[in-house]
Enzyme design. Structure first.
Site, PDB file in Angstrom:
ATOM      1  N   GLU A  69      95.425   7.372 -10.868  1.00  0.00           N
ATOM      2  CA  GLU A  69      96.477   8.270 -10.397  1.00  0.00           C
ATOM      3  C   GLU A  69      97.801   8.107 -11.124  1.00  0.00           C
ATOM      4  OE1 GLU A  69      96.394  10.739  -8.027  1.00  0.00           O
ATOM      5  OE2 GLU A  69      94.224  10.496  -7.951  1.00  0.00           O
ATOM      6  N   SER A 120      68.884  10.538  46.980  1.00  0.00           N
ATOM      7  CA  SER A 120      68.497   9.381  47.798  1.00  0.00           C
ATOM      8  C   SER A 120      69.109   8.069  47.319  1.00  0.00           C
ATOM      9  CB  SER A 120      66.977   9.246  47.824  1.00  0.00           C
ATOM     10  OG  SER A 120      66.390  10.360  48.475  1.00  0.00           O
TER      11      SER A 120
END
Length: 712
Positions: free
Chosen positions: A147, A414
């Protein structure tokens, strides 16, 4: 006069001869004495000798070049003034230089498992801040090489790089614009500016770059850059990118992985290694060659890195750890308030159990979900003191982030019945108490057993093991639905419960995490628990911000009632509706649950080591194809619990072993039907919270969490 008549000034005369007479004649003009003398001596007339042609050309050439230099200099001056004015004008659009400061990086929340491994990062950046000294040297050098290889020699803006980019742009003729931006310029753009590509933005970028260079050292700028640059997929900073693409810290990346990361910033979407590995590798080779050219890596290492390219790690499984991480984020602010800086959160999640729960759930749904028309599920596993060991909120996190383990309220069916039976035991009944399994009619409501048959006189132990609806409804009516609500809430149910006749069959909706928490007192000897997942929170520099203290509701069930309930629910696994759930070598207990039209299927079971709940159903509440608590949920629970109890020394359930008569057959001590009688009012009055001095020990933060999750 001092001079003669010839040198005297002559005035023009206005003769009548015409307009031309207004001009002086040659003889009327003053002539210098030297020229007069020369004229008198015959040395020439009154005109200068005509110059030669070569001298005229030379003179004109010099005048032209001089003019060029002159006007070039003038234009340069005006150009400088113009550029200076343009820069000054754009500088006025920025905050005053003396007020500039680097924006604070959004905080990262690193969420760790119980063994210290990373579960997930949360926050805008996706990863924590790292320093240069933490990173392998070749990682920052990879960014410099590709870069900005003159990073340590320029002052924020690189004229050579700009010139090179301009030449490439001209030569390429549309082959892609070269930016020429330095790392400092890229940082300035990320910190202060938008991503628009305009001349104005570039000028402001240059101004800010120079300011950064004057304010910070090169290493500080590089460190800021590595922690702020965007790598795609929501990852800001090199640590987040390393975790995202390679499932490791940036401190541990290899040279080939470093090259991938450095090459990625040019075009994060196009070069993402998990989406376009070929393009990512081609770019990485450019990075590696640049590193070799700059002397940042030796040729041998570069050759190895090129021959053995890095591969992105694809997420394994359904990503269920994110459900646990989301739950952490739901409760974290109640403990530490607003997060301003990076924090590290230590949790109770056990990676092996989390993976096992995810695998058991997804494998079963993938294999049999279509056949049984069931698309979703949830698993929650906690220790008897409430620590969440595994939390799976759905089939696949990438497809649905809705956390069914915590946020979905479904009818428990249940699996709610243990609270009815506990209320009955606290009212004076015992597991051997007999009730008549026969049709029920409560103001026109006629609940039936799953088998649509009736067994006549049965013990409470048998009724619970076989999940007989009629007995549960009759018991709830005898002890009073409001008392059942009080008992359920005392044990840990916080969702609203309706004290009506159908409450006994689990028609009031609850969340899986609160149901499994309400079963925990049976596994720990009677103490109420508050489910917790956060153990400790530290700042980025290691300072402890929060450390969990042992809290809970204290004793909520008497030990003798715990022993009775455990004996009854053990039979659910041995001879009842959950026979597939037995764990060899362990005392285990639990209860199945199925709602009307098979919309929800549950199993909640426990040992002295772990309490776990499994729920299956559909998000749109559509019926499944006869999925009951006794088939798929029990099978998933059994597989998970077998994995969770490997290499763990078996221990019995608390409360001592309460001896029950066999469920099958008619024990001689069963009371005959003629002796059955309703519970007297005096016995009902005994249904109340267990009175202990430390019954409620809940810190304000935990109270806030319960109110947030379950509505008060």
């Amino acid at each position: 006069m001092a001079r003669g008549a010839a040198s005297q000034r002559r005035e023009p005369t206005f003769a009548p001869s015409g307009f031309s007479s207004m001009f002086l004649r040659p003889e009327d003009r003053p002539v210098p004495d030297s020229r007069r003398a020369k004229a008198r001596s015959g040395g020439g007339g009154d005109r200068d000798p005509k110059p030669s042609r070569s001298k005229s050309k030379k003179k004109r050439g010099r005048s032209f070049i001089g003019g060029l230099f002159y006007w070039g200099f003038v234009l340069a001056i005006w150009g400088v003034i113009g550029v200076g004015g343009l820069v000054a004008w754009h500088a006025t659009k920025l905050p005053p230089i003396d007020q500039l400061s680097v924006p604070k990086r959004p905080p990262n929340i690193a969420i760790l498992a119980s063994d210290g491994s990373l579960l997930a990062n949360r926050g805008e950046t996706g990863g924590r801040t790292v320093t240069l000294k933490e990173l392998p040297p070749y990682l920052p050098k990879a960014f410099i090489a590709i870069e900005d290889h003159r990073f340590y020699s320029h002052y924020g803006v690189d004229p050579v790089g700009i010139a090179r980019a301009l030449v490439r742009n001209v030569v390429s003729r549309g082959g892609g614009m070269q930016g020429g931006s330095t790392l400092t310029q890229q940082l300035a753009k990320n910190l202060f500016l938008t991503q628009e590509r305009t001349a104005s933005r570039k000028i402001q970028e240059a101004i800010l770059s120079i300011w950064l260079e004057r304010t910070y050292s090169k290493d500080q700028i590089l460190e800021l850059y590595l922690n702020r640059v965007y790598f795609g997929s929501g990852a800001y900073g090199v640590e987040a990118a390393a975790q995202k693409y390679f499932s490791k810290s940036a401190r541990a990346v290899t040279l080939s992985e470093a090259a991938i990361l450095a090459g990625l910033v040019q075009a994060p979407s196009r070069l993402a290694p998990n989406r376009n590995p070929d393009a990512a590798q081609a770019r990485a080779e450019l990075v590696l060659n640049a590193m070799a050219r700059e002397g940042f890596a030796d040729a041998a290492s570069v050759k190895v890195a090129i021959e053995k390219p890095a591969n992105a790690v694809r997420p394994a499984g359904a990503g269920s750890a994110n459900y646990a991480a989301d739950y952490v984020m739901d409760v974290l602010d109640d403990f530490i308030g607003r997060v301003e800086n990076d924090v590290v959160v230590q949790t109770t999640i056990e990676p092996a159990l989390q993976s096992a729960a995810e695998k058991m759930l997804t494998d079963d749904l993938n294999a049999r979900g279509g056949k049984f028309n069931v698309s979703q599920g949830a698993i929650v596993a906690i220790t008897p003191d409430g620590g969440v060991r595994a939390l799976v909120g759905g089939r696949n996190y990438s497809e649905s982030q809705f956390n069914r383990a915590v946020a979905a309220r479904r009818q428990p069916g249940s699996s709610f019945k243990p609270f009815v039976y506990l209320t009955a035991l606290e009212s004076g009944l015992t597991p051997e108490t007999v009730r008549d399994d026969s049709p029920v009619n409560i103001r026109g409501w006629q609940p039936e057993n799953y088998s649509r048959t009736y067994s006549g006189p049965v013990s409470l132990a048998k009724a619970l093991a076989l999940s007989l609806n009629t007995i549960a409804v009759k018991l709830a009516q005898e002890v009073g639905p409001k008392n059942v609500v009080r008992v359920a809430q005392r044990l840990g149910i916080h969702s609203p419960l309706q004290p009506n006749a159908s409450l006994a069959l689990g028609t009031s909706e609850v969340a899986p995490i609160e149901l499994v928490s309400a079963y925990a007192p049976f596994a720990n000897g009677g103490s109420g628990v508050i489910p917790y997942i956060v153990v400790r929170v530290k700042s980025g520099d290691g300072k402890v911000i929060y450390n969990r203290a042992a809290t809970g509701f204290g004793k909520v069930v008497d030990p003798d009632k715990v022993a009775m309930m455990n004996a009854m629910m053990r039979q659910t696994l041995t001879v009842g509706t959950a026979r597939k759930a037995e764990l060899p070598g362990w005392e285990a207990a639990g209860k199945t649950g199925t709602t009307q039209d098979f919309r929800d299927a549950w199993f909640v079971g426990y040992t002295s080591h772990l309490v776990a709940a499994v729920w299956l159903g559909n998000d749109d509440n559509s019926p499944t194809k006869k999925v009951t608590g006794g088939n798929l949920p029990v099978e998933i629970w059994s597989k998970f619990m077998r994995a969770a109890h490997q290499n763990v020394q078996p221990t019995p359930l608390p409360g001592g072993r309460y001896q029950l008569a066999p469920v099958d057959g008619e024990p001689s001590d069963f009371a005959p039907v003629a002796q059955l009688a309703p519970i007297p009012p005096s016995a009902r009055a005994r249904v109340a919270p267990v009175a202990t001095d430390d019954r409620v020990r809940m810190i304000p933060q935990e109270k806030g969490i319960l109110e947030k999750l379950f509505g008060g």
